[in-house]
Each structure stands twice: as structure tokens, then as C-alpha cells.
Design a protein around this motif. Sequence first.
Motif, mmCIF file in Angstrom:
data_model
loop_
_atom_site.group_PDB
_atom_site.id
_atom_site.type_symbol
_atom_site.label_atom_id
_atom_site.label_comp_id
_atom_site.label_asym_id
_atom_site.label_seq_id
_atom_site.Cartn_x
_atom_site.Cartn_y
_atom_site.Cartn_z
ATOM 1 N N ALA A 1 32.195 39.438 32.863
ATOM 2 C CA ALA A 1 32.302 40.417 33.954
ATOM 3 C C ALA A 1 31.537 39.889 35.169
ATOM 4 O O ALA A 1 30.383 39.476 35.040
ATOM 5 C CB ALA A 1 31.725 41.760 33.514
ATOM 6 N N THR B 1 38.504 42.249 37.675
ATOM 7 C CA THR B 1 39.645 42.958 38.263
ATOM 8 C C THR B 1 39.157 43.933 39.330
ATOM 9 O O THR B 1 39.644 43.915 40.470
ATOM 10 C CB THR B 1 40.389 43.754 37.162
ATOM 11 O OG1 THR B 1 40.628 42.885 36.048
ATOM 12 C CG2 THR B 1 41.696 44.315 37.665
ATOM 13 N N LEU C 1 35.765 34.640 32.661
ATOM 14 C CA LEU C 1 35.626 35.316 31.362
ATOM 15 C C LEU C 1 34.637 36.475 31.450
ATOM 16 O O LEU C 1 34.991 37.630 31.199
ATOM 17 C CB LEU C 1 35.179 34.319 30.290
ATOM 18 C CG LEU C 1 34.902 34.915 28.901
ATOM 19 C CD1 LEU C 1 36.155 35.561 28.324
ATOM 20 C CD2 LEU C 1 34.370 33.850 27.940
ATOM 21 N N TRP D 1 45.773 38.999 25.668
ATOM 22 C CA TRP D 1 46.788 38.492 24.738
ATOM 23 C C TRP D 1 48.099 38.171 25.460
ATOM 24 O O TRP D 1 49.165 38.598 25.057
ATOM 25 C CB TRP D 1 47.023 39.468 23.583
ATOM 26 C CG TRP D 1 45.883 39.516 22.623
ATOM 27 C CD1 TRP D 1 44.887 40.446 22.584
ATOM 28 C CD2 TRP D 1 45.595 38.579 21.589
ATOM 29 N NE1 TRP D 1 44.001 40.146 21.596
ATOM 30 C CE2 TRP D 1 44.409 39.009 20.965
ATOM 31 C CE3 TRP D 1 46.213 37.413 21.136
ATOM 32 C CZ2 TRP D 1 43.842 38.305 19.907
ATOM 33 C CZ3 TRP D 1 45.653 36.729 20.081
ATOM 34 C CH2 TRP D 1 44.483 37.179 19.482
ATOM 35 N N THR E 1 49.529 30.952 31.417
ATOM 36 C CA THR E 1 48.915 32.049 30.649
ATOM 37 C C THR E 1 49.155 33.406 31.328
ATOM 38 O O THR E 1 49.207 34.434 30.659
ATOM 39 C CB THR E 1 47.417 31.769 30.437
ATOM 40 O OG1 THR E 1 47.307 30.516 29.766
ATOM 41 C CG2 THR E 1 46.725 32.840 29.620
ATOM 42 N N PRO F 1 43.573 42.486 33.862
ATOM 43 C CA PRO F 1 43.293 41.169 33.294
ATOM 44 C C PRO F 1 44.368 40.799 32.284
ATOM 45 O O PRO F 1 45.088 41.679 31.786
ATOM 46 C CB PRO F 1 41.947 41.359 32.594
ATOM 47 C CG PRO F 1 41.757 42.825 32.429
ATOM 48 C CD PRO F 1 42.642 43.517 33.409
#
Length: 179
Positions: A159, A17, A157, A88, A128, A85
Amino acid sequence: MAKITGFSGSPRKNGNTNFLMETILKSAADKGWETDFVLLNKADIGFCEACDACHKSGNGCVKKDDMTELGEKLKESDVWVLGTPVYWWGPTAQMKVFMDRWYGLPRETYQNKKVILVVPMEDTEDKTASHVIGMYQDAFDYIGVEIADIIVAKGVLEAGAVQSKPEIIKRAEATVDKI
Ligand SMILES: Cc1cc2nc3c(=O)[nH]c(=O)nc-3n(C[C@H](O)[C@H](O)[C@H](O)COP(=O)(O)O)c2cc1C
């Protein structure tokens, strides 16, 4: 000079991000914009507790924390870059607590603003990110802020994984031209 400010909801300082947001802000700075960057993870922002004192008094939130300064940053910026990001299927808690507190900000905070959204995630399926994007779209429709661009970085996924995705970096560099 026009001002663009990034508000990052990622807790990973060297994560995807922040990398994309810094790419956007650097590109904006190169084009003459004033820039600023806020790590919400480092900010002291209390939960909105729905006491409604902000609306009853008209004097803003009773909580005296970093939202006072962040509300000013929102108001004085012409463009906001909001990065979170997917956590969930939603935004991070850091971004959500920040947005909940917009409830107590004066209306003029939102006037004539544009926003660029940055949303990295591990998954490679568009759906998603759909709740995060849908939340922003409905919220900005409600408060009258224009979404200038939405950058979703899929399949990242670890960093820094986004640094090996040149097409997304190019998207981030070019987004300022859409404002
Ligand atoms: C608590 C947590 C929840 C996550 N939930 C999702 C998810 O629902 N879908 C997904 O695709 N990735 C999920 N991820 C992965 C992150 O979105 C991904 O690692 C992203 O690149 C992190 O951005 P950052 O580097 O800026 O921190 C999750 C990661 C964490 C730590």
C-alpha cells in the motif's frame, strides 16, 4: 459545472488505487470540476442474481441497497474514474459486483459518459492487466461509454508503493486534460 466521480474497487483505504484516484480528483478539482469519491468496499451492494426482474418490470433492481444511490451518482456524473487493482488477473470482487449491477440500470445512465481507468498491480508485465482492461473495453464498447484514458501502475505491491513512482503520479495529474 461538470462532475467527475471516482468509484474505487480497492479494499485498502491507503492503497495505490485510492492514491492515484485521489490524485486525479484533486487535479480535476483544481481545474474547476465538481468531484465525488466512492469506496465500493464500504458500500452495501448485493450480487446480481439474474432474476431479470429489472428488465421485465422496467422499474430497476428489486434489491434495495446502495446501488440505488450509486446508480444516481453514475447518472449525474459526466466522467467516471474506475479504479481496481489486479486480483488474480481480474478486477476485485468489489468492482465486479458493482459492474454486474449495472445490468439493472436505465440506459440513460450511460449516455454521454467518459471513463478513466486506474489499474495498479504487482507485476511489471503489461499482459497481466490485459484481462481487466479487455473486460472494460468490451463492456464500454457494448454500452457506448468512451474510455478517455487508462492508467496502469506496474510493480506496486505494498500500500502506498505508487507514491514513489513520480512518472505515474504525473500521468494521473495530467489525465483530466484528456477529457
Ligand atoms: C487477492 C490478491 C490478488 C492479487 N493478484 C494479483 C495478480 O494477479 N497480479 C498482480 O500483478 N498483482 C496481484 N495482486 C497485487 C495487487 O494488485 C497490488 O498489491 C496492488 O498494488 C493493490 O492495490 P491497492 O494498494 O489499491 O490495494 C493481488 C493482491 C491481492 C490482495
